[in-house]
Design a protein around this motif. Structure first.
Motif, short mmCIF file in Angstrom:
data_model
loop_
_atom_site.label_atom_id
_atom_site.label_comp_id
_atom_site.label_asym_id
_atom_site.label_seq_id
_atom_site.Cartn_x
_atom_site.Cartn_y
_atom_site.Cartn_z
N SER A 1 -29.81 -2.46 31.91
CA SER A 1 -30.05 -3.88 31.78
C SER A 1 -30.70 -4.44 30.49
O SER A 1 -30.07 -5.49 29.96
N LEU B 1 -27.77 -12.60 33.58
CA LEU B 1 -27.29 -11.43 34.17
C LEU B 1 -27.85 -11.37 35.63
O LEU B 1 -27.85 -10.28 36.15
N GLN C 1 -22.86 -6.26 34.95
CA GLN C 1 -23.35 -6.38 33.64
C GLN C 1 -22.81 -5.98 32.46
O GLN C 1 -22.47 -6.47 31.33
N ARG D 1 -28.76 -6.78 27.74
CA ARG D 1 -29.24 -8.21 27.30
C ARG D 1 -29.62 -8.27 25.78
O ARG D 1 -29.29 -9.08 25.06
N THR E 1 -25.41 -3.38 37.97
CA THR E 1 -25.24 -2.69 36.43
C THR E 1 -24.01 -2.67 36.00
O THR E 1 -23.49 -2.90 34.88
N ASN F 1 -31.25 2.09 35.79
CA ASN F 1 -30.84 0.67 35.55
C ASN F 1 -31.28 -0.39 35.02
O ASN F 1 -30.67 -1.22 34.27
#
Length: 351
Positions: free
Chosen positions: A203, A220, A228, A207, A225, A199
């Motif tokens: 992430s 976020l 996101q 990003r 997850t 995860n």
């Protein structure tokens, strides 16, 4: 009234006329073949059937003999619609009727005239049932929700640092034919396990792509997850289509994560979700480009149904091709799918 509704109405009226003509023929036969009395009435019914066909033809409601209809009737493989079931019932009755009439030919005491008359009435009724067979396809009601079904490519910044090379664009571009002001649609994504990435790794990738498309200010924090990735997809879509403000409210549904290199896992993850959306209120649109070749094959397989659309995104490096021209629909009518499926089924049966 739509063409679909008109066709079923014509089929229903034709069925009533066919049964009326056969009942009149039965009365004439039972009354010692009194065709002088009942023949004109039978002729009137046949005339009405011809008139019904001509009126339908003029109003673009076309009927005729189709081999696929005969095959379906003989195989009892019709769609579960009430009028279609009634047609199947009477077709089966006519099959039994024709069988009995044919057997009478082998009985020396039976008159050939009587047997021939029975067979003629039966064959004419059977032919008309095939001719006016109702439409078996389900008609989408009103404006069905568009469901864009797709895989998802690896979440990463392109090594060229060129925004046009972002591999999430083929997924985002699939909604280009929707309206700018408002549209009732949703995404159904076959979720990848991203090669067992954690995860935290996912992430970080989300990003980095958000920063790459100029959305550094989006936070976020506190998002799962899945949330996101949904945020990322919406931002990529809005980057492609700034006027489609409704994307923020668009529903996005993910399947369970699966290995994109295992066809059976992908099929088992996506197929139930597709079937749940396969109704009159949804229109299924498949995109075969995002993901691996296996995912593209799966999308093609699931899109074979006549009511489903299939698209692909042209990814060749060609500045002459505008972005709006890269998404192309697969013309399934140009592909001999019936022959290919028959060959595949025959191979499976032999195995």
């Amino acid at each position: 009234m739509t063409i679909f509704q008109k066709r079923n109405t014509y089929s229903f009226l034709a069925l009533l006329l066919i049964l009326t003509g056969e009942i009149l023929s039965l009365i004439a036969i039972r009354q010692n073949y009194d065709w002088w009395t009942w023949g004109p009435w039978i002729g009137l019914v046949l005339g009405l059937i011809i008139l019904l066909w001509l009126v339908g033809w003029c109003l673009h409601v076309r009927f005729g003999f189709k081999s696929i209809i005969v095959t379906k009737l003989l195989a009892n493989a019709i769609s579960p619609r009430k009028l279609g079931v009634v047609y199947l019932l009477f077709f089966a009755i006519h099959i039994g009727w024709l069988t009995n009439a044919t057997m009478s030919l082998f009985m020396p005491k039976e008159s050939l005239y009587h047997v021939g008359t029975n067979m003629l009435v039966c064959v004419v009724g059977m032919g008309l049932l095939i001719w006016f067979f109702p439409n078996g396809r389900q008609k989408k009601i009103g404006c069905p929700t568009k469901v864009f079904v797709s895989g998802i490519s690896e979440i990463k910044v392109p090594w060229t640092k060129n925004p046009s090379d972002l591999n999430l664009r083929p997924l985002a571009r699939e909604i280009q034919h929707t309206e700018d002001d408002s549209e009732d649609c949703e995404l159904l994504i076959l979720m990848s396990d991203f090669n067992k990435a954690s995860n935290e790794q996912i992430s970080l990738a989300v990003r980095s792509v958000l920063d790459f498309i100029g959305q550094e200010s989006i936070s976020l924090d506190g998002l799962s997850t899945e949330q996101q990735i949904k945020t990322l997809l919406r931002e990529v879509i809005k980057k492609e289509f700034p006027k489609k403000k409704w994307v923020d409210q668009m529903a996005i549904e993910f399947s369970i994560p699966c290995n994109y290199d295992k066809f059976s896992d992908c099929f088992q993850a996506l197929s139930p979700l597709v079937e749940a959306k396969d109704d009159d209120n949804h229109r299924l649109i498949f995109n075969l480009t995002p993901g691996t070749g296996i995912v593209g094959s799966l999308m093609t397989l699931l899109a074979i149904d006549g009511d489903r659309d299939l698209y692909y995104y042209r990814q060749e490096k060609n500045d002459k091709i505008h972005d709006t021209e890269r998404l192309e629909q697969v013309k399934k009518s140009d592909i001999p799918l019936k022959n290919l499926l028959s060959q595949a089924l025959e191979t499976l049966n032999n195995e």
